[in-house]
Design an enzyme around this catalytic site. Structure first.
Site: not given
Ligand code: RB5
Length: 362
Positions: A218-219, A275-277, A279-280, A308, A342-343
């Site tokens: 993403d951005h 992305c930023g983290t 996670i998303g 694993h 096992r994995h």
């Molecule tokens: C965008 O601002 C941010 O929410 C996205 O890049 C990401 O970190 C989502 O998990």
């Protein structure tokens, strides 16, 4: 003379003393005949799915039959198949269906590049006319390359002739690629074309090239994606880039969906999402059946995600780590094989949690 694409071919039999060393000797010779010095671009290794005596040489009959063709098996030493072998190989060819099943027990995801030799080299039923299709069905009962072990020299000579015929077809498939830098050869696996898998309602299009990576961001992650793409290309990967390519605000699930579908359908072996983290992207990608996306913002996590969890999509947070570490995370992820054992059982249980299309969670 055309140039064969860079290849890593793993030939497997049971004990790695008869059929697979013979096949490797014959294949290397056929490649040299066809491509001359350029045959070096194709690396051929062997192993056995159940090796009784690691380090043992090829059987004396196998040695004799190949020496009759001017091929030496003197340096061969039997070795047990490992998960690392399957991580290394772009194309895994077994002599029998039972050996292929053993490969898939070790690494279920090797299904995208593991074939029984005769099934791989056979003409695809889809391309065949009705008569040929019938022949193919008949031949299905006799797919295995017969095991000559414990039988006389004539059985070894028959196995060598059988292998020569199939390997000649394999060399023609390689030659047909005309200098391609991508391992598209796996896409001609007759079995894969004959029995497409379905993933989240998406038809699997065939086995993924081993060195292929779908990327998206993403951005927050587009700049890092650009830098990581350069690393993947330098590692020899074909990269399919779904964007984004600029700072305009976009929604990360749109990119996660495209990359995940590309991996799930077999178009690419791995995915990378930034992305930023991280996670998303991972949450979104993991909604797609067949995807195991892992957020890895350090090297330990990148190694473990592959070893694993057999993760197939790497997610990185561009606001969490710098480009230098992110590059190492990507290199680690792409070069760490699945650990199996096992994995494998545990990853299979993850796959079993995926609901078939149309089913609701209870
Ligand atoms: C965008 O601002 C941010 O929410 C996205 O890049 C990401 O970190 C989502 O998990």
């Amino acid at each position: 003379m055309n140039t064969p694409a860079l290849r890593r071919i793993l030939l497997l039999c049971t004990g790695n003393t008869c059929r697979s060393p013979m096949a490797a000797g014959l294949l290397r010779a056929a490649l040299r005949d066809r491509f001359g010095e350029r045959a070096d671009k194709v690396e051929v290794r062997t192993a056995g799915v159940s090796v009784a005596c690691p380090g043992e040489g090829a059987s004396s009959h196998a040695v004799q039959v190949l020496s009759e063709r001017g091929i030496s098996l003197a340096g061969h030493r039997a070795r047990q198949l490992t998960p690392a072998d399957l991580g290394w190989a772009e194309l895994v060819l077994t002599m029998t269906r039972a050996q292929k099943a053993a490969v898939l027990r070790l690494d279920p995801l090797a299904a995208d590049r593991a074939f029984v030799l005769r099934e791989f080299t056979a003409p695809a039923p889809a391309a065949a006319g009705p008569d040929q299709a019938a022949c193919y069905a008949d031949a299905d009962a006799d797919v295995d390359v017969a095991d000559p072990i414990g039988r006389g020299l004539d059985a070894y000579r028959a196995a060598a002739r059988d292998l020569e015929k199939e390997l000649a077809r394999l060399v023609e498939l390689i030659a047909g690629e005309e200098g391609s830098v991508l391992p598209a050869i796996t896409a001609v696996g007759a079995e894969a074309r004959a029995r497409p898998e379905h993933t989240a309602g998406i038809t699997q299009q065939g086995p993924a090239p081993a060195l292929s990576l779908a990327v998206g961001a993403d951005h927050a992650g587009y700049q890092m994606k650009h830098e990581l793409t350069g690393i993947a290309v330098a590692m020899g990967y074909e990269v399919v880039d779904f964007g984004a390519s600029g700072p305009a605000s976009v929604d990360y699930p749109d990119f996660a969906a495209k990359v995940a579908a590309t991996v799930a359908t077999g178009r690419c072996r791995f995915g990378l999402l930034v992305c930023g983290t991280g996670i998303g992207m991972a949450i979104a990608a993991n909604k797609i059946r067949g995807i195991r996306a892992a957020t890895c913002n350090d090297l330990f996590l990148a190694r473990m995600a592959r070893k694993h969890n057999n993760a197939n999509v790497l997610c990185i947070g561009a606001r969490v780590i710098g480009a230098g570490l992110a590059g190492e995370v990507l290199r680690t992820f792409l070069s760490t094989p699945f650990g199996g054992e096992r994995h494998e059982r545990r990853v299979r249980k993850i796959c079993d949690l995926e609901l078939p299309p149309g089913k609701e969670p209870c």
